[in-house]
Design a protein around this motif. Structure first.
Motif, PDB file in Angstrom:
ATOM      1  N   MET A   1       6.477 -14.824  -4.454  1.00 51.51           N
ATOM      2  CA  MET A   1       6.301 -13.536  -5.256  1.00 51.51           C
ATOM      3  C   MET A   1       5.552 -12.351  -4.549  1.00 51.51           C
ATOM      4  O   MET A   1       4.678 -12.845  -3.873  1.00 51.51           O
ATOM      5  N   ALA A   2       6.161 -11.158  -4.721  1.00 58.37           N
ATOM      6  CA  ALA A   2       5.478 -10.338  -4.129  1.00 58.37           C
ATOM      7  C   ALA A   2       4.239  -9.674  -4.896  1.00 58.37           C
ATOM      8  O   ALA A   2       4.400  -9.599  -5.979  1.00 58.37           O
ATOM      9  N   GLU A   3       3.164  -9.618  -4.102  1.00 59.54           N
ATOM     10  CA  GLU A   3       1.921  -8.961  -4.775  1.00 59.54           C
ATOM     11  C   GLU A   3       2.191  -7.583  -4.517  1.00 59.54           C
ATOM     12  O   GLU A   3       2.382  -7.085  -3.522  1.00 59.54           O
ATOM     13  N   PHE A   4       1.682  -6.948  -5.841  1.00 63.96           N
ATOM     14  CA  PHE A   4       1.452  -5.458  -5.597  1.00 63.96           C
ATOM     15  C   PHE A   4       0.050  -5.054  -5.479  1.00 63.96           C
ATOM     16  O   PHE A   4      -0.726  -5.689  -6.352  1.00 63.96           O
ATOM     17  N   ARG A   5      -0.221  -4.336  -4.595  1.00 65.90           N
ATOM     18  CA  ARG A   5      -1.745  -3.888  -4.311  1.00 65.90           C
ATOM     19  C   ARG A   5      -1.679  -2.581  -4.748  1.00 65.90           C
ATOM     20  O   ARG A   5      -0.776  -1.610  -4.395  1.00 65.90           O
ATOM     21  N   ARG A   6      -2.797  -2.241  -5.599  1.00 64.94           N
ATOM     22  CA  ARG A   6      -2.794  -0.671  -5.927  1.00 64.94           C
ATOM     23  C   ARG A   6      -3.580  -0.003  -4.874  1.00 64.94           C
ATOM     24  O   ARG A   6      -4.470  -0.508  -4.189  1.00 64.94           O
TER      25      ARG A   6
END
Length: 71
Positions: A1-6
């Protein structure tokens, strides 16, 4: 799964306490592109109020011949 970083939000330098004056040419060059154009807010990280102030100071500096209109 792709992690989204702010993305870390840029803080306006003028709100943090640094001032921009038309006589300070070294600081003014940070807000001007290679061609001599005023950089947009998304590049400078300034808030809307201070971006207008930056633009005004750059125009004063150009009129006083401290910085060139084009490079």
């Amino acid at each position: 799964m792709a992690e989204f970083r702010r993305k870390k939000k840029k803080i306006c330098q003028m709100c943090a306490g640094k001032s921009v004056d038309y006589k300070d040419v070294m600081i003014m060059n940070k807000y001007i592109s290679e061609k001599g154009k005023i950089l947009p807010r998304r590049m400078t990280g300034a808030c809307a109020k201070h971006q207008r102030h930056i633009a005004e100071q750059i125009k004063y500096a150009r009129f006083m011949a401290l910085i060139p209109f084009t490079k």
